[in-house]
Scaffold this active site. Structure first.
Site, PDB file in Angstrom:
ATOM      1  N   ALA A  50      17.175  46.694  14.731  1.00  0.00           N
ATOM      2  CA  ALA A  50      17.678  47.965  14.161  1.00  0.00           C
ATOM      3  C   ALA A  50      16.959  49.137  14.836  1.00  0.00           C
ATOM      4  O   ALA A  50      17.506  50.180  14.766  1.00  0.00           O
ATOM      5  CB  ALA A  50      17.912  48.200  12.819  1.00  0.00           C
ATOM      6  N   TYR A  51      15.548  48.815  15.091  1.00  0.00           N
ATOM      7  CA  TYR A  51      14.997  49.947  15.504  1.00  0.00           C
ATOM      8  C   TYR A  51      15.007  50.344  17.195  1.00  0.00           C
ATOM      9  O   TYR A  51      15.203  49.697  17.912  1.00  0.00           O
ATOM     10  CB  TYR A  51      13.332  49.653  15.538  1.00  0.00           C
ATOM     11  N   SER A  52      15.613  51.427  17.289  1.00  0.00           N
ATOM     12  CA  SER A  52      15.679  52.581  16.621  1.00  0.00           C
ATOM     13  C   SER A  52      17.217  53.154  16.716  1.00  0.00           C
ATOM     14  O   SER A  52      17.514  54.256  17.202  1.00  0.00           O
ATOM     15  CB  SER A  52      14.663  53.784  16.885  1.00  0.00           C
ATOM     16  N   GLY A  61      17.316  47.984  19.068  1.00  0.00           N
ATOM     17  CA  GLY A  61      16.759  47.170  19.775  1.00  0.00           C
ATOM     18  C   GLY A  61      15.753  47.574  20.986  1.00  0.00           C
ATOM     19  O   GLY A  61      14.969  47.091  21.495  1.00  0.00           O
TER      20      GLY A  61
END
Length: 314
Positions: A50-52, A61
């Protein structure tokens, strides 16, 4: 170095947070931070699919991609331990078996590797039976795509239920827990969850170890300078109440006694707590890293631990 709980991962006493990669740290800055961390002996990096995604123009991703590119460029995949997560990506939400299977392949591709050392359920998903989630995770371990499993943002009752199901069904169990925990935010971990982690021999890697930067000592009363401020500055300044000032005073005193940065003391306090293996902390520049690394060589006295614990009581 010490083994991470019941795993065979021999980790440095600080886990580098990768949430800033692709957010407040661009590719070049991220590579520099990762180079400095590895040069100091650091070997565990925490990221998530989930980043960012919260950054305008990002989709999630980005952090994994930067980390994967760095390991490929340095040729050091075997020297690093990589932790990533599933459940919060806008493209791959939740903990259904189908989503876990798809998400892990996405993460492996971005990380440019064929295995993940530590794979977390990023949060609890009560819409999916725990047995389904655990079964899918077990498949990944058996297939060699994942070495060990972890649970982030789980309550003690749900974590205990997951462990019981895994044991009953002969599935791979969670070995590591990642809760929010720091001197200013103690209620999530202390008590029932900490007791469970100790009893089940679960290693704990707490996030927000520096309370959004407040525990670096950067934010003080009367400081209104917002030039170059971190996106977390407003949240950090919210801790500037009587309790926060007590904690800063105690941190300042102990930091002076040891001739170390305030952040090192805050992170060392975490390592002194039950079941804590290493705190997670991030650096968006190389200049921020030495204060974090200093925590790895700092051991507080019992009296200093008590002083900080007392100062941070609500």
């Amino acid at each position: 170095m010490a083994l991470l709980g019941t795993t065979d991962l021999d980790i440095y006493p600080l886990c580098l947070g990768g949430n800033v990669f692709g957010w407040t740290a661009d590719r070049e800055q991220s590579f520099a931070v990762l180079d400095a961390f590895a040069a100091a002996g650091g070997n565990l990096v925490d990221t998530a699919d989930a980043y960012s995604a919260w950054v305008p123009g990002n989709s999630g991703g980005e952090s994994e991609t930067i980390l994967g590119d760095w390991m490929a460029a340095r040729g050091n995949r075997d020297a690093m331990y990589i932790a990533t997560k599933v459940a919060k990506s806008p493209a791959r939400p939740g903990l259904s078996a189908a989503n876990i299977r798809a998400a892990v392949d996405d993460s492996l591709r971005r990380l440019r590797t064929d295995y993940i050392d530590l794979y977390y359920a990023h949060h609890d998903d009560k819409e999916v039976p725990l047995a389904e989630t655990l079964g899918a995770f077990d498949e990944l371990v058996r297939a060699g795509k994942v070495r060990y499993l972890g649970a982030s943002q789980h309550t003690a009752p749900r974590l205990a239920e997951a462990l019981a199901i895994a044991d009953r069904e002969g599935l791979s169990r969670y070995r590591v827990v990642q809760p929010q925990y720091n001197l200013m935010d103690r209620t999530v971990y202390e008590g029932e969850l900490a007791d469970l982690c100790v009893a089940e021999k679960l290693a704990v890697l707490p996030y927000y170890g520096l309370a959004m930067g407040f525990l670096t000592g950067k934010y003080r009363p009367g400081d209104t300078d917002t030039s170059g401020a971190s996106p977390r500055a407003a949240g950090a300044r919210a801790y500037l109440d009587d309790r926060g000032l007590r904690v800063l005073s105690a941190l300042d005193e102990i930091a002076t006694a040891h001739s170390v940065p305030v952040a090192a003391v805050a992170l060392s306090w975490l390592r002194a707590q039950p079941a804590i293996a290493a705190p997670i902390a991030s650096a968006r520049t190389v200049a921020q890293l030495p204060a974090l690394l200093a925590s790895a060589d700092l051991t507080l006295t019992p009296a200093e631990v008590t002083q900080l614990t007392t100062a941070s009581v609500r």
